[in-house]
Design an enzyme around this catalytic site. Structure first.
Site, PDB file in Angstrom:
ATOM      1  N   ARG A  10       0.831  -1.212   0.000  1.00 41.80           N
ATOM      2  CA  ARG A  10       0.000   0.000   0.000  1.00 41.80           C
ATOM      3  C   ARG A  10       0.853   1.244   0.000  1.00 41.80           C
ATOM      4  O   ARG A  10       1.848   1.323   0.734  1.00 41.80           O
ATOM      5  CB  ARG A  10      -0.863   0.018   1.270  1.00 41.80           C
ATOM      6  CG  ARG A  10      -2.193  -0.621   1.159  1.00 41.80           C
ATOM      7  CD  ARG A  10      -3.191   0.063   0.240  1.00 41.80           C
ATOM      8  NE  ARG A  10      -4.086   0.962   0.971  1.00 41.80           N
ATOM      9  CZ  ARG A  10      -4.192   2.251   0.726  1.00 41.80           C
ATOM     10  NH1 ARG A  10      -3.472   2.831  -0.212  1.00 41.80           N
ATOM     11  NH2 ARG A  10      -5.025   2.989   1.431  1.00 41.80           N
ATOM     12  N   TYR A  86      -4.176 -10.360  -2.380  1.00 41.50           N
ATOM     13  CA  TYR A  86      -4.086  -9.705  -1.075  1.00 41.50           C
ATOM     14  C   TYR A  86      -4.941 -10.420  -0.021  1.00 41.50           C
ATOM     15  O   TYR A  86      -4.429 -10.983   0.947  1.00 41.50           O
ATOM     16  CB  TYR A  86      -4.479  -8.227  -1.214  1.00 41.50           C
ATOM     17  CG  TYR A  86      -4.410  -7.490   0.094  1.00 41.50           C
ATOM     18  CD1 TYR A  86      -3.195  -7.306   0.738  1.00 41.50           C
ATOM     19  CD2 TYR A  86      -5.563  -6.997   0.700  1.00 41.50           C
ATOM     20  CE1 TYR A  86      -3.132  -6.652   1.962  1.00 41.50           C
ATOM     21  CE2 TYR A  86      -5.504  -6.340   1.925  1.00 41.50           C
ATOM     22  CZ  TYR A  86      -4.293  -6.175   2.547  1.00 41.50           C
ATOM     23  OH  TYR A  86      -4.229  -5.544   3.763  1.00 41.50           O
ATOM     24  N   ASP A 140       7.538  -6.187   3.433  1.00 44.18           N
ATOM     25  CA  ASP A 140       6.513  -7.077   3.956  1.00 44.18           C
ATOM     26  C   ASP A 140       6.051  -8.263   3.109  1.00 44.18           C
ATOM     27  O   ASP A 140       6.413  -8.409   1.953  1.00 44.18           O
ATOM     28  CB  ASP A 140       5.326  -6.267   4.427  1.00 44.18           C
ATOM     29  CG  ASP A 140       4.897  -6.724   5.826  1.00 44.18           C
ATOM     30  OD1 ASP A 140       5.511  -7.670   6.337  1.00 44.18           O
ATOM     31  OD2 ASP A 140       3.951  -6.155   6.385  1.00 44.18           O
ATOM     32  N   LYS A 277      -4.309 -11.409  17.805  1.00 44.81           N
ATOM     33  CA  LYS A 277      -4.173 -10.392  18.856  1.00 44.81           C
ATOM     34  C   LYS A 277      -4.580 -10.865  20.250  1.00 44.81           C
ATOM     35  O   LYS A 277      -4.445 -10.136  21.228  1.00 44.81           O
ATOM     36  CB  LYS A 277      -5.003  -9.146  18.499  1.00 44.81           C
ATOM     37  CG  LYS A 277      -4.591  -8.479  17.188  1.00 44.81           C
ATOM     38  CD  LYS A 277      -3.218  -7.830  17.288  1.00 44.81           C
ATOM     39  CE  LYS A 277      -2.833  -7.128  15.987  1.00 44.81           C
ATOM     40  NZ  LYS A 277      -1.496  -6.561  16.022  1.00 44.81           N
ATOM     41  N   ARG A 310     -10.812  -6.820   7.783  1.00 40.87           N
ATOM     42  CA  ARG A 310     -11.061  -8.101   7.084  1.00 40.87           C
ATOM     43  C   ARG A 310     -12.370  -8.773   7.522  1.00 40.87           C
ATOM     44  O   ARG A 310     -12.458 -10.000   7.605  1.00 40.87           O
ATOM     45  CB  ARG A 310      -9.906  -9.075   7.325  1.00 40.87           C
ATOM     46  CG  ARG A 310      -8.559  -8.485   6.991  1.00 40.87           C
ATOM     47  CD  ARG A 310      -7.416  -9.417   7.339  1.00 40.87           C
ATOM     48  NE  ARG A 310      -6.144  -8.677   7.308  1.00 40.87           N
ATOM     49  CZ  ARG A 310      -4.981  -9.126   7.734  1.00 40.87           C
ATOM     50  NH1 ARG A 310      -4.887 -10.346   8.210  1.00 40.87           N
ATOM     51  NH2 ARG A 310      -3.902  -8.387   7.668  1.00 40.87           N
ATOM     52  N   LYS A 378       4.496   0.693  22.254  1.00 41.41           N
ATOM     53  CA  LYS A 378       5.532   1.743  22.214  1.00 41.41           C
ATOM     54  C   LYS A 378       4.880   3.126  22.190  1.00 41.41           C
ATOM     55  O   LYS A 378       5.377   4.072  22.794  1.00 41.41           O
ATOM     56  CB  LYS A 378       6.423   1.543  20.990  1.00 41.41           C
ATOM     57  CG  LYS A 378       7.267   0.274  21.081  1.00 41.41           C
ATOM     58  CD  LYS A 378       8.310   0.187  19.983  1.00 41.41           C
ATOM     59  CE  LYS A 378       9.239  -0.985  20.252  1.00 41.41           C
ATOM     60  NZ  LYS A 378      10.278  -1.113  19.237  1.00 41.41           N
ATOM     61  N   ASP A 497      42.311 -28.022  -8.236  1.00 46.47           N
ATOM     62  CA  ASP A 497      41.728 -28.721  -7.088  1.00 46.47           C
ATOM     63  C   ASP A 497      40.926 -29.908  -7.664  1.00 46.47           C
ATOM     64  O   ASP A 497      40.578 -29.917  -8.852  1.00 46.47           O
ATOM     65  CB  ASP A 497      40.827 -27.744  -6.323  1.00 46.47           C
ATOM     66  CG  ASP A 497      39.972 -28.442  -5.290  1.00 46.47           C
ATOM     67  OD1 ASP A 497      40.529 -29.192  -4.478  1.00 46.47           O
ATOM     68  OD2 ASP A 497      38.731 -28.241  -5.308  1.00 46.47           O
ATOM     69  N   ASP A 678      37.433 -24.631  -5.532  1.00 50.27           N
ATOM     70  CA  ASP A 678      36.058 -24.278  -5.165  1.00 50.27           C
ATOM     71  C   ASP A 678      35.857 -23.939  -3.702  1.00 50.27           C
ATOM     72  O   ASP A 678      34.864 -23.314  -3.355  1.00 50.27           O
ATOM     73  CB  ASP A 678      35.108 -25.424  -5.518  1.00 50.27           C
ATOM     74  CG  ASP A 678      35.267 -26.571  -4.560  1.00 50.27           C
ATOM     75  OD1 ASP A 678      36.391 -27.103  -4.449  1.00 50.27           O
ATOM     76  OD2 ASP A 678      34.284 -26.912  -3.874  1.00 50.27           O
TER      77      ASP A 678
HETATM   78  C1  GDG Z   1       2.478  -4.936  11.293  1.00 50.53           C
HETATM   79  C2  GDG Z   1       2.778  -6.068  12.261  1.00 50.53           C
HETATM   80  C3  GDG Z   1       4.310  -4.558  13.489  1.00 50.53           C
HETATM   81  C4  GDG Z   1      -4.855   1.387  15.926  1.00 50.53           C
HETATM   82  N1  GDG Z   1      -6.089   1.822  16.178  1.00 50.53           N
HETATM   83  C5  GDG Z   1      -6.166   3.083  15.745  1.00 50.53           C
HETATM   84  C6  GDG Z   1      -4.929   3.442  15.220  1.00 50.53           C
HETATM   85  N2  GDG Z   1      -4.133   2.366  15.335  1.00 50.53           N
HETATM   86  C7  GDG Z   1      -2.720   2.315  14.928  1.00 50.53           C
HETATM   87  C8  GDG Z   1      -1.829   2.244  16.145  1.00 50.53           C
HETATM   88  C9  GDG Z   1      -0.562   1.633  15.559  1.00 50.53           C
HETATM   89  C10 GDG Z   1      -1.099   0.755  14.421  1.00 50.53           C
HETATM   90  O1  GDG Z   1      -2.429   1.162  14.187  1.00 50.53           O
HETATM   91  C11 GDG Z   1      -1.082  -0.713  14.763  1.00 50.53           C
HETATM   92  O2  GDG Z   1       0.207  -1.091  15.068  1.00 50.53           O
HETATM   93  P1  GDG Z   1       0.793  -2.543  14.845  1.00 50.53           P
HETATM   94  O3  GDG Z   1       2.121  -2.653  15.477  1.00 50.53           O
HETATM   95  O4  GDG Z   1      -0.207  -3.555  15.271  1.00 50.53           O
HETATM   96  O5  GDG Z   1       1.061  -2.515  13.292  1.00 50.53           O
HETATM   97  P2  GDG Z   1       0.394  -3.116  11.956  1.00 50.53           P
HETATM   98  O6  GDG Z   1       0.667  -2.157  10.874  1.00 50.53           O
HETATM   99  O7  GDG Z   1      -1.002  -3.471  12.167  1.00 50.53           O
HETATM  100  O8  GDG Z   1       1.193  -4.458  11.680  1.00 50.53           O
HETATM  101  C12 GDG Z   1       3.165  -5.526  13.621  1.00 50.53           C
HETATM  102  C13 GDG Z   1       4.025  -3.494  12.459  1.00 50.53           C
HETATM  103  O9  GDG Z   1       3.610  -4.066  11.198  1.00 50.53           O
HETATM  104  C14 GDG Z   1       5.243  -2.638  12.192  1.00 50.53           C
HETATM  105  O10 GDG Z   1       6.296  -3.380  11.666  1.00 50.53           O
HETATM  106  O11 GDG Z   1       4.515  -3.944  14.743  1.00 50.53           O
HETATM  107  O12 GDG Z   1       3.534  -6.586  14.469  1.00 50.53           O
HETATM  108  O13 GDG Z   1       1.645  -6.922  12.374  1.00 50.53           O
HETATM  109  O14 GDG Z   1       0.270   2.619  15.027  1.00 50.53           O
HETATM  110  O15 GDG Z   1      -1.668   3.503  16.682  1.00 50.53           O
HETATM  111  N3  GDG Z   1      -4.667   4.653  14.717  1.00 50.53           N
HETATM  112  C15 GDG Z   1      -5.678   5.570  14.729  1.00 50.53           C
HETATM  113  N4  GDG Z   1      -6.913   5.263  15.218  1.00 50.53           N
HETATM  114  C16 GDG Z   1      -7.195   4.066  15.727  1.00 50.53           C
HETATM  115  O16 GDG Z   1      -8.326   3.813  16.167  1.00 50.53           O
HETATM  116  N5  GDG Z   1      -5.445   6.779  14.239  1.00 50.53           N
END
Ligand code: GDG
Length: 727
Positions: A10, A86, A140, A277, A310, A378, A497, A678
């Site tokens: 994306r 996808y 990814d 999750k 999904r 984080k 060799d 080799d």
């Molecule tokens: C992949 C991997 C890895 C969630 N709800 C709302 C919202 N969020 C944002 C969070 C966070 C993100 O979505 C989810 O973070 P993830 O770590 O689960 O990342 P994904 O993109 O789903 O997944 C994962 C990541 O890639 C990075 O490498 O950590 O393990 O699965 O940023 O804040 N944001 C808003 N409203 C919401 O209701 N604005």
């Protein structure tokens, strides 16, 4: 000028269609922020799917032009492609497998074919844009085949790949019918990044088992290239989350939320709807906590935000129903007139409101069954401006490797999770500050910008390393030069060799006698009086003598212990000791008995442990162990431990092929020198050769030799070619 090209499924943009035309809004994901400093500079670009289907070319053109202003370039996909590539292969085959939910994986050939086709579509778009000097960073699991596809068109280009989801253990990965093609696709990259060392190890182990390649310290030798796999735990845009949480706007929202919720203690969870999750497990743990701690009723609530995702897929629909049912049942059981234990929201929130929730919650509950990293935990830490707060974090999230001061839980252990909730809610603020401060320091230092920098630095490093060891294929002009030098020469020295150079490897090293074709070839080569041919091998002198006795050639056996000029007898290079064998032999025998398929070879001044017939991963592990042990034992003795092609050899240090070959260079004048080999032991020969020698590595491009050819068959063709010119 060299460019950087980012590629992901994306594009970081939201395009909306309305009656007045299309609107383009950048999306704020962490990756987009981190890579903003990369793709927005100079001529750099980001390639990906823009997230909508377009029917006519005029609309496509409009999208192309608008995205161009944002340094983005679209790959247009059809509805069927999105459905099969996808939703199908990426999300119903790879996603469950990589998250250890193989029971949910669908193995559908049609989805796989669509996956290949869409990866090719991305490849075409890259090839249209890229130059050989460019750096391409692919992201990814939707694009696992892309690195090798791009490599095929642009052999010298620099390619990095990062996998955002876990890489499963070999036992799970092997279930995929297309496992080989997937690994080969990934290995087109120069650097493969994962969130954790466990992921790296799982990937390397699958490569060893499935493709049979060897790897040391994360460097995989494919035969053609060295590919590095390493861990790069992804961070967030710390300053953005910390800044937002400190803003007046967010503080106001927090105040409003607090007044509306009217509960002192808030536990927060935020996820996309997904079976990885651990949402039902978390609800059950919260129920158990409510049962165990009646004193917390009316004092604590769980705010659970689930972002729709999904939900047309059957598995997700079922999960949604399960969550709805659990929330309904638990609330029904415990609710009072003024208090509801679970506040469940099945929609997403604007970032400012999300930030207010992070401020509001004294406890964050992050319980994935598997997660590549998990950024929510984080973001929570970065938003804790006042330094309080407790994080409960699943061990199964990549983030747990960094955030060890969180309360770590196993999401399958409901009792433990319930205890963790009760414990977290009872920690006084003064005691929360220590662990929170150290987690904040980690999240701040290892932020998204740091992540991008270390990945890019490592990618440049591996590319430079590859270049410094890269040989040229002996073909075209270089081959002509070699032939012409050979033709002009009057006194030639040709070092060859044996195993892996003149003869291909066999599973049983005793069954590699020269075939009729090789004997005829050597006959022809040695018949020319201008040639002095030296077979230079690690084999013992008896075998070598037996196999090649009919030919007027010279031999070097046991990597240089024994020397034989065809006019005279075998001679030892110098006085050597072999009493060390008594101590070392039992160790190797022990490794043979512990490792099915391994064998011990005894030479006059060397012992060799062979593992060609051993299961590849076991063989590599044991070889690593054995050489470490032997290195330790041999530290103060004049011994050298060498890892060769499926062997570990221990021998006298004064001996190597280079020292032995030097004797020939000193004793026989020459105007043409060639050395072909080799494995690692042949590197000593290459290094001993004069600067104008034709040094040729077989089967790999990484060597101190100048040239390479691909196989023993090509070695034979080369030698035939040279002698034919003579006829
Ligand atoms: C992949 C991997 C890895 C969630 N709800 C709302 C919202 N969020 C944002 C969070 C966070 C993100 O979505 C989810 O973070 P993830 O770590 O689960 O990342 P994904 O993109 O789903 O997944 C994962 C990541 O890639 C990075 O490498 O950590 O393990 O699965 O940023 O804040 N944001 C808003 N409203 C919401 O209701 N604005």
């Amino acid at each position: 000028m060299a460019r950087k090209i980012i590629v992901s499924n994306r594009l970081p943009v939201k395009i909306k269609e309305s009656e007045n035309g299309m609107t383009f809004e950048p999306s704020e994901g962490g990756l987009a922020t981190g890579l903003g400093s990369v793709y927005k500079e100079g001529n750099n670009i980001w390639i990906g799917w823009p997230g909508l289907y377009l029917e006519d070319e005029a609309q496509e053109q409009e999208v192309i032009e608008n995205l161009k202003k944002e340094s983005m370039e679209p790959v247009f996909l059809t509805e069927t492609e999105i459905k099969e590539f996808y939703e199908g292969f990426s999300n119903e085959t790879l996603w469950p497998t990589f998250h250890y939910f193989s029971q949910y994986a669908i193995y559908e050939q049609q989805y796989w074919e669509a996956y290949v086709k869409v990866n090719e579509k991305f490849c075409a778009q890259i090839v249209k844009n890229a130059q050989p000097t460019d750096t391409i960073w692919i992201h990814d699991y939707q694009l696992l085949l892309l690195p090798a596809m791009v490599r095929e068109h642009l052999p010298d280009v620099t390619i990095g790949f990062f996998q955002h989801i876990p890489f499963p253990s070999f036992e799970v990965f092997r279930l995929l019918p297309w496992r080989k093609s997937i690994l080969q696709g990934m290995l087109g990259a120069d650097l493969l990044g994962f969130h954790t060392y466990d992921d790296v190890q799982h990937f390397v182990s699958s490569v060893k088992h499935i493709l049979g390649y060897s790897a040391t310290h994360g460097i995989i030798e494919t035969g053609e290239r060295s590919v590095m796999a390493d861990a790069f735990p992804m961070g967030i845009d710390y300053d953005k989350y910390a800044g937002l949480a400190a803003s007046d706007q967010v503080k106001d929202i927090e105040q409003n939320f607090r007044e509306a919720l009217r509960t002192p203690q808030i536990v927060l969870s935020i996820d996309r709807l997904d079976y990885s999750k651990g949402i039902p497990q978390r609800l059950k743990a919260f129920e158990q906590f409510l049962n165990a701690c009646p004193e917390m009723h009316e004092k604590a609530i769980l705010v659970m935000i689930v972002v729709p995702s999904r939900d047309k897929v059957e598995k997700y629909k079922k999960l949604k129903e399960e969550i709805d049912e659990l929330v309904g049942r638990i609330n029904g059981l415990f609710r009072t007139i003024s208090w509801s234990p679970i506040h469940y929201y099945y929609h997403s929130y604007p970032l400012e409101e999300l930030s207010a929730f992070y401020r509001l919650a004294g406890v964050a509950l992050v319980t994935p069954m598997r997660d590549g990293m998990n950024l929510v935990c984080k973001e929570y830490i970065a938003s804790r401006e006042e330094g309080t707060g407790v994080l409960i974090l699943s061990e199964m999230a990549g983030a747990a490797k960094e955030l060890s001061e969180a309360i770590l839980i196993n999401p399958n252990d409901i009792n433990q999770m319930a205890d963790a909730i009760s414990q977290a809610l009872s920690i006084p603020e003064s005691e929360q500050k220590g662990p929170m401060a150290s987690m904040r320091a980690i999240v701040q230092e290892y932020d998204i910008h740091h992540w991008v920098k270390i990945f890019m630095d490592r990618l440049s490093f591996i590319k430079e390393k590859q270049n410094s060891l890269t040989t040229t294929l002996l073909k075209g002009r270089s081959l002509e030069e070699c032939k012409s030098a050979y033709d002009k020469a009057q006194k030639r020295l040709i070092f060859l060799d044996y195993d892996g150079t003149l003869m291909p490897f066999t599973r049983d090293p005793n069954k590699t006698q020269p075939d009729a074709d090789l004997l005829a070839l050597l006959q022809n080569l040695t018949a020319d009086k201008k040639n002095r041919v030296i077979v230079i091998s690690g084999r013992n002198r008896q075998t070598l003598g037996e196999w090649l006795k009919s030919l007027p050639l010279d031999m070097i056996a046991e990597h240089g212990v024994w020397l034989h000029q065809h006019e005279s007898k075998w001679k030892k290079i110098q006085k050597l000791k072999n009493d060390w064998k008594e101590e070392i032999r039992p160790i190797l025998e022990n490794y043979v008995s512990r490792t099915p398929g391994a064998l011990l070879e005894e030479k006059d001044y060397a012992l060799v442990w062979h593992y060609r017939k051993v299961d590849p991963a076991l063989g590599e592990t044991r070889a690593g162990e054995l050489s470490t042990y032997l290195n330790y034992l041999s530290a103060n003795q004049n011994l050298q431990v060498m890892e060769g092609d499926k062997i570990v050899e221990i021998k006298n240090i004064e001996v190597n092929k280079g020292i032995a070959a030097s004797r020939w260079l000193e004793n026989f004048s020459s105007d043409f020198v060639m050395a072909i080999g080799d494995d690692r032991t042949d590197e000593d020969t290459f290094k001993a050769m004069p600067p104008d020698a034709f040094t040729i590595k077989v089967g790999s491009t990484r060597s101190s030799a100048k040239y390479h050819v691909n196989s023993p068959e090509e070695v034979r063709n080369l030698l035939k070619d040279l002698t034919q010119e003579q006829d």
